[in-house]
Design a protein around this motif. Structure first.
Motif, PDB file in Angstrom:
ATOM      1  N   HIS A   1       5.549  11.537  55.083  1.00 25.87           N
ATOM      2  CA  HIS A   1       5.172  10.588  53.547  1.00 25.87           C
ATOM      3  C   HIS A   1       4.228  10.623  52.860  1.00 25.87           C
ATOM      4  CE1 HIS A   1       9.265   9.038  54.377  1.00 25.87           C
ATOM      5  NE2 HIS A   1       8.916   8.574  55.449  1.00 25.87           N
ATOM      6  N   ASN A   2       3.520  10.503  51.421  1.00 24.45           N
ATOM      7  CA  ASN A   2       2.452  10.465  50.535  1.00 24.45           C
ATOM      8  C   ASN A   2       2.163   8.744  49.342  1.00 24.45           C
ATOM      9  OD1 ASN A   2       4.087  11.049  48.858  1.00 24.45           O
ATOM     10  ND2 ASN A   2       2.784  13.577  49.454  1.00 24.45           N
TER      11      ASN A   2
ATOM     12  N   ASP B   1       0.471  17.319  50.949  1.00 26.75           N
ATOM     13  CA  ASP B   1       0.467  16.743  51.765  1.00 26.75           C
ATOM     14  C   ASP B   1       0.916  15.258  52.295  1.00 26.75           C
ATOM     15  OD1 ASP B   1      -1.928  18.530  52.160  1.00 26.75           O
ATOM     16  OD2 ASP B   1      -2.438  18.184  49.930  1.00 26.75           O
ATOM     17  N   VAL B   2       1.483  15.497  53.268  1.00 24.98           N
ATOM     18  CA  VAL B   2       2.302  14.218  54.076  1.00 24.98           C
ATOM     19  C   VAL B   2       1.462  13.668  55.432  1.00 24.98           C
ATOM     20  CG1 VAL B   2       4.790  14.693  53.029  1.00 24.98           C
ATOM     21  CG2 VAL B   2       3.933  15.469  55.237  1.00 24.98           C
ATOM     22  N   TYR B   3       1.380  12.802  54.878  1.00 24.63           N
ATOM     23  CA  TYR B   3       1.011  12.128  57.083  1.00 24.63           C
ATOM     24  C   TYR B   3       2.654  11.098  57.446  1.00 24.63           C
ATOM     25  CZ  TYR B   3      -2.992  12.896  53.889  1.00 24.63           C
ATOM     26  OH  TYR B   3      -3.816  12.765  53.351  1.00 24.63           O
TER      27      TYR B   3
ATOM     28  N   ARG C   1       1.863   8.812  45.786  1.00 26.78           N
ATOM     29  CA  ARG C   1       0.791   9.406  44.744  1.00 26.78           C
ATOM     30  C   ARG C   1       0.959   8.709  43.740  1.00 26.78           C
ATOM     31  NH1 ARG C   1      -2.610  12.784  46.330  1.00 26.78           N
ATOM     32  NH2 ARG C   1      -2.736  13.473  44.699  1.00 26.78           N
TER      33      ARG C   1
ATOM     34  N   CYS D   1       6.710   8.348  46.400  1.00 27.83           N
ATOM     35  CA  CYS D   1       6.410   9.409  47.156  1.00 27.83           C
ATOM     36  C   CYS D   1       7.138  11.052  46.570  1.00 27.83           C
ATOM     37  CB  CYS D   1       6.850   8.976  48.960  1.00 27.83           C
ATOM     38  SG  CYS D   1       7.332  10.370  50.093  1.00 27.83           S
TER      39      CYS D   1
ATOM     40  N   TRP E   1       2.426   3.902  57.842  1.00 27.39           N
ATOM     41  CA  TRP E   1       3.336   4.811  57.373  1.00 27.39           C
ATOM     42  C   TRP E   1       3.609   3.843  58.920  1.00 27.39           C
ATOM     43  CZ3 TRP E   1      -0.299   5.596  53.913  1.00 27.39           C
ATOM     44  CH2 TRP E   1       0.040   6.641  53.059  1.00 27.39           C
TER      45      TRP E   1
ATOM     46  N   THR F   1      -3.037   8.938  48.370  1.00 28.05           N
ATOM     47  CA  THR F   1      -3.448   9.661  49.784  1.00 28.05           C
ATOM     48  C   THR F   1      -4.217  11.477  49.276  1.00 28.05           C
ATOM     49  OG1 THR F   1      -0.524  11.030  50.285  1.00 28.05           O
ATOM     50  CG2 THR F   1      -1.487   8.613  50.593  1.00 28.05           C
TER      51      THR F   1
END
Length: 194
Positions: A134-135, A156-158, A137, A178, A129, A150
């Motif tokens: 963002h994630n 759920d984002v990071y 999927r 994302c 990242w 993720t």
């Protein structure tokens, strides 16, 4: 020697001994206040024992000494105690594999870079990242693949600095996105060859 005189002399010796406990270094024959050490009863015929008037310096006082139960004096110095610090228990982990592919997540734009690539089976991809929110999927995966992207769901984002490392064992075509930015084209794909 009669009894009264003996008692008077004993009282004088006692007064001198008590006066010597004052610690002022004066002669023990004289009380600490410099007065006469010989007690004088008010009425010699009315008393059998001498009357002494103690001076504050001549009165010894005992200070209780704390003990720890075994008659050993406790010390005023604190004893250091060991503090329990949790130690990390090593967890058996697989030897990390060299990343065959590193993918930047939103490094300057809402995109995966590279957005398409190819790796062999048992090779590792690491998503890193570069910005927040963002994630990764999965959209399509080959049958038998355990790739789930993720942790969590689409919401759920990071944030920047997060990494996702996955070793792929199932050959085939993979597509991912994302979730918050799929509508603006933040998607990617790769192929795992045998």
């Amino acid at each position: 020697m009669d009894r009264r005189r003996l008692l008077r002399l004993s009282g004088t010796a006692l007064a001198a001994a008590v006066a010597g406990c004052g610690g002022d270094g004066a002669d023990t024959d004289q009380p600490a206040d410099g007065g006469d050490a010989t007690p004088t009863p008010a009425d010699e015929s009315a008393t059998d024992a001498p009357t002494l008037s103690p001076t504050p310096e001549a009165t010894p006082t005992a200070t209780p000494t704390p003990t720890d139960g075994d008659d050993t004096a406790a010390t005023a110095t604190p004893t250091p105690t060991a503090s329990l610090t949790p130690t990390a228990t090593p967890t058996p982990t697989a030897t990390p594999r060299q990343a065959a592919q590193v993918v930047a997540v939103a490094d300057g734009e809402l995109a995966f870079a590279p957005d398409a690539f190819e790796i062999a089976t048992d090779e590792t991809v690491v998503w890193v990242w570069a910005s927040n929110g963002h994630n990764v999927r999965p959209e399509t995966t080959p049958s038998g693949s355990g790739f789930s992207g993720t942790a969590g769901d689409d919401g759920d984002v990071y944030d920047e600095g997060h990494e996702l490392s996955v070793t792929f064992e199932t050959p085939g075509e993979y597509e991912y996105y994302c979730a918050p930015h799929q509508g603006v084209g933040m998607t990617g794909s790769f192929t795992v060859t045998e």
